[in-house]
Scaffold this motif. Structure first.
Motif, short mmCIF file in Angstrom:
data_model
loop_
_atom_site.label_atom_id
_atom_site.label_comp_id
_atom_site.label_asym_id
_atom_site.label_seq_id
_atom_site.Cartn_x
_atom_site.Cartn_y
_atom_site.Cartn_z
N SER A 64 -32.26 35.26 -18.34
CA SER A 64 -32.67 34.75 -19.65
C SER A 64 -33.82 33.78 -19.48
CB SER A 64 -31.50 34.09 -20.38
OG SER A 64 -30.93 33.07 -19.60
N LYS A 65 -34.69 33.74 -20.49
CA LYS A 65 -35.84 32.84 -20.51
C LYS A 65 -35.91 32.23 -21.91
CE LYS A 65 -38.44 35.65 -17.26
NZ LYS A 65 -39.66 36.44 -17.06
N PRO A 66 -36.18 30.92 -22.01
CA PRO A 66 -36.18 30.26 -23.32
C PRO A 66 -37.34 30.71 -24.21
CG PRO A 66 -37.03 28.77 -21.66
CD PRO A 66 -36.55 30.00 -20.94
N VAL A 67 -37.16 30.54 -25.51
CA VAL A 67 -38.21 30.82 -26.50
C VAL A 67 -38.38 29.57 -27.35
CG1 VAL A 67 -38.76 32.15 -28.59
CG2 VAL A 67 -37.81 33.31 -26.59
N SER A 68 -39.64 29.26 -27.66
CA SER A 68 -39.94 28.09 -28.47
C SER A 68 -40.93 28.47 -29.57
CB SER A 68 -40.54 26.99 -27.58
OG SER A 68 -40.96 25.90 -28.36
N ILE A 69 -40.62 28.06 -30.80
CA ILE A 69 -41.50 28.25 -31.95
C ILE A 69 -41.71 26.88 -32.56
CG2 ILE A 69 -41.74 29.33 -34.23
CD1 ILE A 69 -39.79 31.54 -33.19
N GLY A 70 -42.96 26.49 -32.76
CA GLY A 70 -43.27 25.14 -33.21
C GLY A 70 -43.00 24.87 -34.68
N VAL A 95 -41.48 33.21 -24.32
CA VAL A 95 -42.67 32.95 -25.13
C VAL A 95 -42.59 31.59 -25.82
CG1 VAL A 95 -43.84 33.68 -27.26
CG2 VAL A 95 -43.27 35.37 -25.52
N LYS A 96 -43.74 30.92 -25.89
CA LYS A 96 -43.89 29.66 -26.64
C LYS A 96 -44.95 29.88 -27.70
CE LYS A 96 -42.71 26.72 -22.74
NZ LYS A 96 -43.21 25.75 -21.78
N ILE A 97 -44.57 29.64 -28.95
CA ILE A 97 -45.50 29.73 -30.08
C ILE A 97 -45.73 28.30 -30.55
CG2 ILE A 97 -45.84 30.58 -32.43
CD1 ILE A 97 -44.03 32.98 -31.65
N GLY A 98 -46.98 27.89 -30.59
CA GLY A 98 -47.33 26.51 -30.93
C GLY A 98 -47.11 26.17 -32.39
N ASN A 99 -47.39 24.93 -32.75
CA ASN A 99 -47.28 24.45 -34.13
C ASN A 99 -48.32 25.11 -35.02
OD1 ASN A 99 -45.22 22.48 -33.59
ND2 ASN A 99 -46.79 21.19 -32.66
N GLY A 100 -47.96 25.30 -36.29
CA GLY A 100 -48.90 25.77 -37.28
C GLY A 100 -49.37 27.20 -37.12
N CYS A 101 -48.61 28.03 -36.44
CA CYS A 101 -49.02 29.41 -36.18
C CYS A 101 -48.52 30.38 -37.25
CB CYS A 101 -48.51 29.87 -34.82
SG CYS A 101 -49.34 29.09 -33.45
N LYS A 155 -46.81 36.94 -24.94
CA LYS A 155 -47.40 35.79 -24.24
C LYS A 155 -47.47 34.60 -25.19
CE LYS A 155 -50.30 38.51 -21.27
NZ LYS A 155 -50.07 39.02 -20.23
N ASP A 156 -47.63 33.42 -24.63
CA ASP A 156 -47.71 32.18 -25.42
C ASP A 156 -48.86 32.24 -26.42
OD1 ASP A 156 -45.66 31.37 -23.77
OD2 ASP A 156 -46.81 29.79 -22.76
N ILE A 157 -48.63 31.62 -27.58
CA ILE A 157 -49.64 31.52 -28.64
C ILE A 157 -49.94 30.03 -28.84
CG2 ILE A 157 -50.19 32.04 -31.04
CD1 ILE A 157 -49.74 34.58 -29.34
N PRO A 158 -51.21 29.61 -28.72
CA PRO A 158 -51.53 28.19 -28.86
C PRO A 158 -51.39 27.69 -30.30
CG PRO A 158 -53.53 29.45 -28.48
CD PRO A 158 -52.38 30.42 -28.38
N ASP A 159 -51.30 26.37 -30.46
CA ASP A 159 -51.21 25.74 -31.78
C ASP A 159 -52.27 26.30 -32.73
OD1 ASP A 159 -49.21 24.06 -30.83
OD2 ASP A 159 -50.46 22.26 -30.79
#
Length: 188
Positions: A127-133, A148-154, A164-168
């Motif tokens: 398992s791998k964590p997921v983050s949504i801002g 995957v990490k999705i930044g703030n305001g996306c 893949k990660d999405i920047p703020d």
């Protein structure tokens, strides 16, 4: 020696059919049955069920049934999070969603993944964590992959597959999702 649950939460290879993990998934399924069948509308009873299922979620949470998750306790949800109908969260590891997030219908969020080697895959999961801002809008039928990490305001366009990660402050669309524009920028 670590338990299978401790391995799961640490992102290590673990045996998903461990007795403790099976019991915890069964407990979640019983609560989800009550939410998705017995109540089926957001009312006081449904809120009590959600509080029992998701002790790490802010009390200002709205989930439109039907909804599915594997454990519930790995969902760390901020204030004013909204899930539309038919969402699935495989929360073998921490899923963190910030304040004021809108999760469209049919969104799938996965933390569970499997080894690529077929013999290992028969016995173990990873398992791998997921983050949504904060202040994100995840369009309907989007899939968010493990880690995957999705930044703030996306904003993630409907039907996207986020690998893949999405920047703020980005708008991302497609399969795989790619950033197509910046958002929330001050006009100076």
């Amino acid at each position: 020696m670590k338990t299978e649950k401790e391995k799961m939460l640490a992102g290590e290879s673990y045996y998903a059919d461990d007795k403790e993990l099976v019991a915890e998934r069964l407990h979640a399924k019983k609560l989800l049955h009550r939410l998705n069948v017995t109540e089926y509308v957001m009312n006081g009873n449904a809120r009590n069920i959600l509080h029992s299922l998701m002790p790490n979620a802010h009390k200002r949470l709205y989930i439109e049934p039907p909804f599915h998750c594997d454990y519930g306790y790995n969902l760390h949800l901020g204030e004013n999070v909204y899930f539309n109908i038919n969402c699935v969260v495989l929360d073998e590891m921490k899923v963190e969603i910030g304040d004021n997030a809108l999760i469209g219908p049919g969104v799938h969020i996965y933390t569970a993944t499997h080894p690529l080697n077929a013999k290992e895959r028969r016995l173990k999961e990873i398992s791998k964590p997921v983050s949504i801002g904060n202040d994100c809008w995840i369009g309907g039928n989007t899939t968010i992959c493990p880690g995957v990490k999705i930044g703030n305001g996306c904003v993630i366009g409907a039907g996207s597959v986020v690998t893949k990660d999405i920047p703020d402050n980005s708008m991302a669309v497609g399969n795989p999702a790619k950033v197509i524009k910046k958002l929330n920028q001050e006009n100076v």
